[in-house]
Write a protein that holds these residues in place. Sequence first.
Motif, PDB file in Angstrom:
ATOM      1  N   LEU A   1       0.829  -1.207   0.000  1.00  0.00           N
ATOM      2  CA  LEU A   1       0.000   0.000   0.000  1.00  0.00           C
ATOM      3  C   LEU A   1       0.868   1.263   0.000  1.00  0.00           C
ATOM      4  O   LEU A   1       0.544   2.242  -0.660  1.00  0.00           O
ATOM      5  CB  LEU A   1      -0.956  -0.014   1.197  1.00  0.00           C
ATOM      6  N   HIS A   2       1.968   1.211   0.702  1.00  0.00           N
ATOM      7  CA  HIS A   2       2.882   2.352   0.710  1.00  0.00           C
ATOM      8  C   HIS A   2       3.509   2.553  -0.677  1.00  0.00           C
ATOM      9  O   HIS A   2       3.623   3.686  -1.155  1.00  0.00           O
ATOM     10  CB  HIS A   2       3.969   2.140   1.762  1.00  0.00           C
TER      11      HIS A   2
ATOM     12  N   ARG B   1       0.917   4.047  -2.998  1.00  0.00           N
ATOM     13  CA  ARG B   1       0.768   5.480  -2.686  1.00  0.00           C
ATOM     14  C   ARG B   1       1.919   6.261  -3.304  1.00  0.00           C
ATOM     15  O   ARG B   1       1.719   7.322  -3.902  1.00  0.00           O
ATOM     16  CB  ARG B   1       0.742   5.668  -1.170  1.00  0.00           C
TER      17      ARG B   1
ATOM     18  N   PRO C   1      -6.136   4.463  -7.999  1.00  0.00           N
ATOM     19  CA  PRO C   1      -5.701   3.643  -6.864  1.00  0.00           C
ATOM     20  C   PRO C   1      -5.628   2.145  -7.177  1.00  0.00           C
ATOM     21  O   PRO C   1      -4.678   1.476  -6.770  1.00  0.00           O
ATOM     22  CB  PRO C   1      -6.753   3.932  -5.787  1.00  0.00           C
TER      23      PRO C   1
ATOM     24  N   ILE D   1      -2.185  -0.162  -7.076  1.00  0.00           N
ATOM     25  CA  ILE D   1      -2.060  -1.379  -6.269  1.00  0.00           C
ATOM     26  C   ILE D   1      -1.632  -2.550  -7.148  1.00  0.00           C
ATOM     27  O   ILE D   1      -0.727  -3.309  -6.799  1.00  0.00           O
ATOM     28  CB  ILE D   1      -3.385  -1.697  -5.542  1.00  0.00           C
TER      29      ILE D   1
ATOM     30  N   ALA E   1      -4.812  -5.949  -0.596  1.00  0.00           N
ATOM     31  CA  ALA E   1      -4.536  -4.525  -0.425  1.00  0.00           C
ATOM     32  C   ALA E   1      -5.752  -3.687  -0.801  1.00  0.00           C
ATOM     33  O   ALA E   1      -6.096  -2.730  -0.105  1.00  0.00           O
ATOM     34  CB  ALA E   1      -3.324  -4.123  -1.265  1.00  0.00           C
TER      35      ALA E   1
ATOM     36  N   LEU F   1      -7.885  -1.094   1.505  1.00  0.00           N
ATOM     37  CA  LEU F   1      -8.103   0.284   1.070  1.00  0.00           C
ATOM     38  C   LEU F   1      -9.589   0.615   1.110  1.00  0.00           C
ATOM     39  O   LEU F   1      -9.979   1.677   1.601  1.00  0.00           O
ATOM     40  CB  LEU F   1      -7.533   0.516  -0.328  1.00  0.00           C
TER      41      LEU F   1
ATOM     42  N   PHE G   1      -4.767   5.773   1.454  1.00  0.00           N
ATOM     43  CA  PHE G   1      -3.684   4.792   1.361  1.00  0.00           C
ATOM     44  C   PHE G   1      -2.906   4.711   2.668  1.00  0.00           C
ATOM     45  O   PHE G   1      -2.547   3.625   3.124  1.00  0.00           O
ATOM     46  CB  PHE G   1      -2.741   5.141   0.202  1.00  0.00           C
TER      47      PHE G   1
ATOM     48  N   ALA H   1      -5.019   2.826   5.182  1.00  0.00           N
ATOM     49  CA  ALA H   1      -5.065   1.403   4.853  1.00  0.00           C
ATOM     50  C   ALA H   1      -3.745   0.719   5.220  1.00  0.00           C
ATOM     51  O   ALA H   1      -3.744  -0.413   5.726  1.00  0.00           O
ATOM     52  CB  ALA H   1      -5.364   1.216   3.366  1.00  0.00           C
ATOM     53  N   ALA H   2      -2.632   1.388   4.990  1.00  0.00           N
ATOM     54  CA  ALA H   2      -1.333   0.819   5.356  1.00  0.00           C
ATOM     55  C   ALA H   2      -1.229   0.650   6.871  1.00  0.00           C
ATOM     56  O   ALA H   2      -0.700  -0.355   7.352  1.00  0.00           O
ATOM     57  CB  ALA H   2      -0.203   1.705   4.833  1.00  0.00           C
TER      58      ALA H   2
END
Length: 159
Positions: A70-71, A74, A96, A100, A113, A117, A147, A150-151
Amino acid sequence: MTTTIAPAATRPPALTLDDRLALTSLAMDDRLNAAGLAVAINTARFDTQVATPPRTTETNPYATPIAALLHRARARILTDGWCRTELYDETGAVCPIRAIRLAAASRSQADDAAFLLLEAIRRHWQADTIPSWNAQQASVAPVLLAFGRAAELARARNL
């Protein structure tokens, strides 16, 4: 028995790394030829340009795989640009979901992921799907925030 060392003026100069590599290569060629293992390689077909990965100014602070994914997704939006109503556009900007997918090592990792999110989005905004929510955003700021959240969820769940 005594050992004498020649004065520095009479000693041969030290070999450079390139000299030593060239001598080693010649010695290996001789060994392969003696063993009948020499193979001719046409190096003209090799691409000599080495592709270097794009540099990122930010290191990934997450140790868990989904949080790290996720990072990275982003970071891709930050570097490539954000696309609101398409998967991607002609400039290379991504939505997005596409970010991903590009950052994921597998389909199941991308699905996990995307699920996190969507959960992060639903906790803070009214949305049925990631694409519908993404299309409603006026800027990239809420997308980047989602993001990040979510991370953090992934890290908290050790995912």
